[in-house]
Design a protein around this motif. Sequence first.
Motif, mmCIF file in Angstrom:
data_model
loop_
_atom_site.group_PDB
_atom_site.id
_atom_site.type_symbol
_atom_site.label_atom_id
_atom_site.label_comp_id
_atom_site.label_asym_id
_atom_site.label_seq_id
_atom_site.Cartn_x
_atom_site.Cartn_y
_atom_site.Cartn_z
ATOM 1 N N LEU A 1 -14.433 -5.525 -1.010
ATOM 2 C CA LEU A 1 -13.118 -6.155 -0.844
ATOM 3 C C LEU A 1 -13.015 -7.520 -1.521
ATOM 4 N N PRO A 2 -13.970 -8.442 -1.319
ATOM 5 C CA PRO A 2 -13.847 -9.738 -2.011
ATOM 6 C C PRO A 2 -13.876 -9.601 -3.536
ATOM 7 N N VAL A 3 -14.657 -8.654 -4.051
ATOM 8 C CA VAL A 3 -14.736 -8.419 -5.497
ATOM 9 C C VAL A 3 -13.399 -7.903 -6.026
ATOM 10 N N ILE A 4 -12.836 -6.892 -5.342
ATOM 11 C CA ILE A 4 -11.549 -6.312 -5.760
ATOM 12 C C ILE A 4 -10.425 -7.329 -5.598
ATOM 13 N N GLN A 5 -10.499 -8.137 -4.545
ATOM 14 C CA GLN A 5 -9.484 -9.174 -4.312
ATOM 15 C C GLN A 5 -9.376 -10.105 -5.515
ATOM 16 N N GLU A 6 -10.505 -10.520 -6.040
ATOM 17 C CA GLU A 6 -10.503 -11.418 -7.196
ATOM 18 C C GLU A 6 -10.140 -10.684 -8.483
ATOM 19 N N ASP A 7 -10.647 -9.460 -8.634
ATOM 20 C CA ASP A 7 -10.423 -8.707 -9.872
ATOM 21 C C ASP A 7 -8.964 -8.304 -10.044
ATOM 22 N N LEU A 8 -8.315 -7.883 -8.939
ATOM 23 C CA LEU A 8 -6.931 -7.398 -9.008
ATOM 24 C C LEU A 8 -5.912 -8.434 -8.525
ATOM 25 N N HIS A 9 -6.401 -9.630 -8.134
ATOM 26 C CA HIS A 9 -5.527 -10.753 -7.753
ATOM 27 C C HIS A 9 -4.585 -10.389 -6.601
ATOM 28 N N VAL A 10 -5.171 -9.944 -5.485
ATOM 29 C CA VAL A 10 -4.387 -9.638 -4.289
ATOM 30 C C VAL A 10 -4.966 -10.419 -3.111
ATOM 31 N N SER A 11 -4.177 -10.535 -2.021
ATOM 32 C CA SER A 11 -4.628 -11.299 -0.853
ATOM 33 C C SER A 11 -5.637 -10.506 -0.034
ATOM 34 N N LEU A 12 -6.385 -11.207 0.849
ATOM 35 C CA LEU A 12 -7.353 -10.546 1.719
ATOM 36 C C LEU A 12 -6.657 -9.585 2.674
ATOM 37 N N ASN A 13 -5.487 -9.986 3.208
ATOM 38 C CA ASN A 13 -4.737 -9.103 4.110
ATOM 39 C C ASN A 13 -4.282 -7.831 3.407
ATOM 40 N N ALA A 14 -3.959 -7.941 2.112
ATOM 41 C CA ALA A 14 -3.525 -6.762 1.353
ATOM 42 C C ALA A 14 -4.706 -5.877 1.002
ATOM 43 N N VAL A 15 -5.789 -6.480 0.507
ATOM 44 C CA VAL A 15 -6.914 -5.693 0.023
ATOM 45 C C VAL A 15 -7.641 -4.962 1.155
ATOM 46 N N GLN A 16 -7.577 -5.499 2.399
ATOM 47 C CA GLN A 16 -8.258 -4.819 3.500
ATOM 48 C C GLN A 16 -7.619 -3.470 3.832
ATOM 49 N N TRP A 17 -6.430 -3.203 3.270
ATOM 50 C CA TRP A 17 -5.804 -1.895 3.482
ATOM 51 C C TRP A 17 -6.489 -0.776 2.697
ATOM 52 N N LEU A 18 -7.407 -1.144 1.808
ATOM 53 C CA LEU A 18 -8.232 -0.117 1.166
ATOM 54 C C LEU A 18 -9.170 0.533 2.187
ATOM 55 N N THR A 19 -9.531 -0.212 3.242
ATOM 56 C CA THR A 19 -10.316 0.375 4.331
ATOM 57 C C THR A 19 -9.419 0.783 5.493
ATOM 58 N N THR A 20 -8.493 -0.089 5.878
ATOM 59 C CA THR A 20 -7.612 0.214 7.012
ATOM 60 C C THR A 20 -6.706 1.402 6.699
ATOM 61 N N GLY A 21 -6.119 1.417 5.482
ATOM 62 C CA GLY A 21 -5.234 2.519 5.096
ATOM 63 C C GLY A 21 -5.961 3.848 5.096
ATOM 64 N N TYR A 22 -7.198 3.836 4.638
ATOM 65 C CA TYR A 22 -8.029 5.047 4.635
ATOM 66 C C TYR A 22 -8.181 5.573 6.065
ATOM 67 N N THR A 23 -8.535 4.658 6.980
ATOM 68 C CA THR A 23 -8.746 5.050 8.374
ATOM 69 C C THR A 23 -7.448 5.527 9.016
ATOM 70 N N LEU A 24 -6.342 4.857 8.703
ATOM 71 C CA LEU A 24 -5.045 5.249 9.269
ATOM 72 C C LEU A 24 -4.627 6.643 8.806
ATOM 73 N N ILE A 25 -4.778 6.917 7.517
ATOM 74 C CA ILE A 25 -4.390 8.231 6.994
ATOM 75 C C ILE A 25 -5.227 9.331 7.632
ATOM 76 N N ILE A 26 -6.519 9.059 7.834
ATOM 77 C CA ILE A 26 -7.360 10.022 8.541
ATOM 78 C C ILE A 26 -6.747 10.327 9.910
ATOM 79 N N GLY A 27 -6.314 9.269 10.604
ATOM 80 C CA GLY A 27 -5.704 9.458 11.922
ATOM 81 C C GLY A 27 -4.401 10.234 11.872
ATOM 82 N N ILE A 28 -3.632 10.067 10.793
ATOM 83 C CA ILE A 28 -2.333 10.739 10.681
ATOM 84 C C ILE A 28 -2.490 12.226 10.355
ATOM 85 N N VAL A 29 -3.423 12.564 9.433
ATOM 86 C CA VAL A 29 -3.524 13.960 8.978
ATOM 87 C C VAL A 29 -4.421 14.824 9.866
#
Length: 455
Positions: free
Chosen positions: A37-65
Amino acid sequence: MNQQGQINPRIRRIVTAVLLGTCFISLASQTMMVTALPVIQEDLHVSLNAVQWLTTGYTLIIGIVTPLSSNMYEKFTNRHVFTGIIGTFILGTLVGCFANNFATLLLARLIQACAGGMLMTFQMTTMISIYPIEKRGAILGLSSLVISAAPALGPTISGLILEFLSWRWLFILVLPLMILAFIVGYLKLPNFSTPRPIKIDYFSVLISLIGSGLALGSLTVFQINLWYGLAMLIVGLLIIAVFTKRQLQLKNPMLKVQIFTYPSFRWMTIVGIFTFMILLGTEQLMPIYTEKILGMGSFLSGLILLPGAIGNAITAYFVGPIYDKYGPKWLITIGSVIMLVASIPLVLVNNHSSVIILTVAYMLRMIGNAFVFSPALSEAFSDLNQEENSHGTALNNTLRQVSGAVSVTLCVVIANTPASLVSGIRYGMWSTVIMVILMILSFYHYLNIKKANQK
């Protein structure tokens, strides 16, 4: 259909190896982004709250499907379900290989998650179905070993990869493994399940996706606008209530929610939920602390988590057979005490905390987690019959994954709330201690109910 008696031991071992292997890759991929996350945050220029959705979003979608998986398991042959799941995961991994912006990267993760949610339930349902009931504790011990150890190992694996390669290789290296699993599954996985001509209630599917999507999406909106987030949460919960009522009325429900009325399933699923929330929450906070406060690289941050992952895996392996002999009481009690003791250094972190002490504390917490998780999972299924297993695994996995996403988001939001990130990390760790206490209270409430029913 007596699947246990019809499958010979050799085929059973092949099925077990394929399912556990693919499930491990899927679940490790779930948390590989933690140290990235810190590496991608710097590479793609996004905030920590946004980039953590790469893990949170993954977990949420698992819960939805995941609720959809019980119908898939009943309607199609196990080989069709497996190849469809792995094919979807391969598609998401391919998108990730070529992602050049945050939106595409998030899309790749969400496609992977759609497959991951189905795969976890498919693996558990199949394992329960093909082994005799007297081996259920040992088999679910193996399953819980993968469910808990794979996410724990994910950050360490990604830390090693990121030391030498870019974050895109987190997808590139997974791709050939899943292609191999697809080929082996297609050629070797026997069709031991018999499809039933069930009618899928598409209205239930629709309202399930809308309700859970609104409720879970509100977690993000809360950080932007309190009232919009609250409105989304209330509407989402109301739609989920309509979904639940509809399932109680259908002859062939999408999800047999009646099983939640069984005390063993209800309370031990809650215990498992808290255990998983503690695991993911602690695992999310540790790399943020080591990388942002101590200034460590992703490789060293992942290495700090490695002893905990190994300790968790070894403990989970032995706990399953012990549960078969002695039940859950002392295993979960011992695990809870270990988790509380291990919390002491974690809630006292500062700018100069000893890395060795934190590594040992994390390892002990993960060992305690394994003492609790496997028995809780096995006990939750103790009163379910063969026909209810697919619904039980879908419901158990859904609730656990959704709660895991809540835990990750909650811990990150808490960590970012104070002006001092060190104070935020401390508060986040305290929230996991509260989860441990709630887990203990839930378990002993279940024991009291069980004792009262035996009189």
